[in-house]
Design a protein around this motif. Structure first.
Motif, mmCIF file in Angstrom:
data_model
loop_
_atom_site.group_PDB
_atom_site.id
_atom_site.type_symbol
_atom_site.label_atom_id
_atom_site.label_comp_id
_atom_site.label_asym_id
_atom_site.label_seq_id
_atom_site.Cartn_x
_atom_site.Cartn_y
_atom_site.Cartn_z
ATOM 1 N N UNK A 1 0.808 -1.215 0.000
ATOM 2 C CA UNK A 1 0.000 0.000 0.000
ATOM 3 C C UNK A 1 0.840 1.264 0.000
ATOM 4 N N UNK A 2 2.116 1.170 0.361
ATOM 5 C CA UNK A 2 2.939 2.363 0.514
ATOM 6 C C UNK A 2 4.202 2.295 -0.346
ATOM 7 N N UNK A 3 5.117 1.440 0.028
ATOM 8 C CA UNK A 3 6.421 1.409 -0.631
ATOM 9 C C UNK A 3 6.382 1.019 -2.098
ATOM 10 N N UNK A 4 5.333 0.285 -2.506
ATOM 11 C CA UNK A 4 5.283 -0.182 -3.891
ATOM 12 C C UNK A 4 4.502 0.749 -4.803
ATOM 13 N N UNK A 5 3.980 1.843 -4.268
ATOM 14 C CA UNK A 5 3.103 2.680 -5.083
ATOM 15 C C UNK A 5 3.842 3.298 -6.268
ATOM 16 N N UNK A 6 5.096 3.717 -6.067
ATOM 17 C CA UNK A 6 5.864 4.291 -7.178
ATOM 18 C C UNK A 6 6.061 3.263 -8.288
ATOM 19 N N UNK B 1 -3.170 5.249 -17.718
ATOM 20 C CA UNK B 1 -3.114 6.485 -16.919
ATOM 21 C C UNK B 1 -2.318 6.263 -15.635
ATOM 22 N N UNK B 2 -1.528 7.257 -15.248
ATOM 23 C CA UNK B 2 -0.713 7.131 -14.041
ATOM 24 C C UNK B 2 -1.560 7.195 -12.777
ATOM 25 N N UNK B 3 -2.667 7.932 -12.834
ATOM 26 C CA UNK B 3 -3.502 8.100 -11.643
ATOM 27 C C UNK B 3 -4.254 6.821 -11.309
ATOM 28 N N UNK C 1 4.064 0.794 -8.913
ATOM 29 C CA UNK C 1 2.754 0.584 -9.524
ATOM 30 C C UNK C 1 2.472 1.662 -10.577
ATOM 31 N N UNK C 2 2.782 2.915 -10.225
ATOM 32 C CA UNK C 2 2.571 4.019 -11.157
ATOM 33 C C UNK C 2 3.486 3.877 -12.375
ATOM 34 N N UNK C 3 4.765 3.553 -12.127
ATOM 35 C CA UNK C 3 5.712 3.396 -13.238
ATOM 36 C C UNK C 3 5.262 2.277 -14.173
ATOM 37 N N UNK C 4 4.715 1.218 -13.622
ATOM 38 C CA UNK C 4 4.260 0.109 -14.471
ATOM 39 C C UNK C 4 3.076 0.549 -15.330
ATOM 40 N N UNK C 5 2.148 1.296 -14.747
ATOM 41 C CA UNK C 5 1.017 1.791 -15.539
ATOM 42 C C UNK C 5 1.509 2.634 -16.719
ATOM 43 N N UNK C 6 2.446 3.535 -16.425
ATOM 44 C CA UNK C 6 2.970 4.405 -17.481
ATOM 45 C C UNK C 6 3.642 3.577 -18.564
#
Length: 231
Positions: A56-61, A73-75, A63-68
Motif C-alpha cells: 500500500x505504501x512502498x510499492x506505489x511508485x 493512466x498514471x492516476x 505501480x505508477x511506473x508500471x502503468x505508465x
C-alpha cells in the motif's frame, strides 16, 4: 512474471538465501495474519515482513511506473469504478491477475533482508501458487482464512476492516462488493493451497489470537528456534 521466470543464478534470485529460508503466511483478508505474525515475532525473535504495508505504501511508485510503461493512466482508477460499478467476480479476477507482479515486488524487498533466523512474510498477496516454487517444503507456508461469520465479526468490530478511504457514491454497495470479492479471493487461496499440499487454518473466532499463533508455530516448528524440531 512468476518465480519460475526469474534468472537461474541463485545470487540474483536469492543473494542472501533469505527466500529459501523464509516462512510464509498467506490467505484471506482479516483472518488475523498480521496479529499472529506479530505474536510469533515477539515470542521467537524473528523478523516479520508485512506485505500489505509495503504493497500500500512502498510499492506505489512501482505501480505508477508500471502503468505508465503499459500506456495506462498514471492516476489511480476512479474509486466508484473499482468498488461500486464493478462486480465482485470482476474485482476478484483483477486482483488475482495482479498478484504475480505485486509478489515480485515483495520478493525484491525480501531479497535485501539478512537474518540469522528465518524471516516470516505475511499478507494476502503471498499466494500459494507463487510461494510454492520457492519453498523446499509445504511446512514453510500456512494459509489462514476467516469463516464468513468471523469476517462479519471483523467488519463490525474492527474499524479498518470496513474503511475505504475514498468518497463513494454508494458505500453500502461498495462494502458488499468488497466482502464478496474477498470471499472469492480467499476461496481461491484455499483451493490452491489444498491442491499444493499447503496447510489451511480456518479462523472462526472460537480461538483467540494466541491459540491460533500456537497452531501456526507448531506448523513451523522445524524452523523456529526452541521448538521441537521433529517434523
Amino acid at each position: 512474471m512468476t518465480p519460475r521466470d526469474l534468472p537461474a543464478n541463485d545470487d540474483v534470485r536469492d543473494p542472501f538465501a533469505t527466500l529459501r529460508r523464509a516462512l510464509w503466511i498467506g490467505g484471506g483478508q482479516w483472518a488475523g495474519k498480521s496479529t499472529v505474525a506479530r505474536l510469533l515475532a515477539v515470542q521467537y525473535g524473528i523478523t516479520v515482513y508485512h506485505y500489505d504495508y509495503h504493497d500500500a505504501r512502498g510499492h506505489n511508485d512501482r505501480r505508477i511506473a508500471r502503468r505508465v510503461s503499459l500506456g495506462e493512466p498514471a492516476a489511480d482508477p476512479d474509486p466508484d469504478q473499482v468498488w461500486v460499478r464493478s462486480t465482485p467476480e470482476e474485482m476478484a479476477a483483477e486482483t488475482l491477475t495482479g498478484f504475480p507482479v505485486r509478489f515480485e515486488w515483495a520478493l525484491d524487498d525480501l531479497r535485501a533482508l539478512v537474518s540469522g533466523l528465518p524471516i516470516m512474510a505475511e499478507g494476502w498477496g503471498l499466494r500459494p501458487e507463487l510461494v510454492a516454487p520457492i519453498i523446499d517444503s509445504p511446512r514453510r507456508m500456512v494459509v489462514m482464512v476467516p469463516t464468513p461469520e468471523f469476517r462479519r465479526h471483523q467488519l463490525h468490530h474492527l474499524p479498518r476492516a470496513s474503511a475505504f478511504g475514498h468518497e463513494l457514491s454508494d458505500p453500502a454497495r461498495a462494502q458488499a462488493n468488497r466482502v464478496a470479492r474477498d470471499a472469492l479471493v480467499a476461496e481461491d487461496a484455499v483451493r490452491t493451497a489444498r491442491r499444493l499440499g499447503i496447510r489451511v487454518v480456518e479462523v472462526d473466532g472460537s480461538r483467540d489470537a494466541a491459540a491460533i499463533a500456537e497452531i501456526v508455530a507448531d506448523h513451523f516448528s522445524p524452523y523456529l528456534p526452541g521448538r521441537d524440531r521433529r517434523a
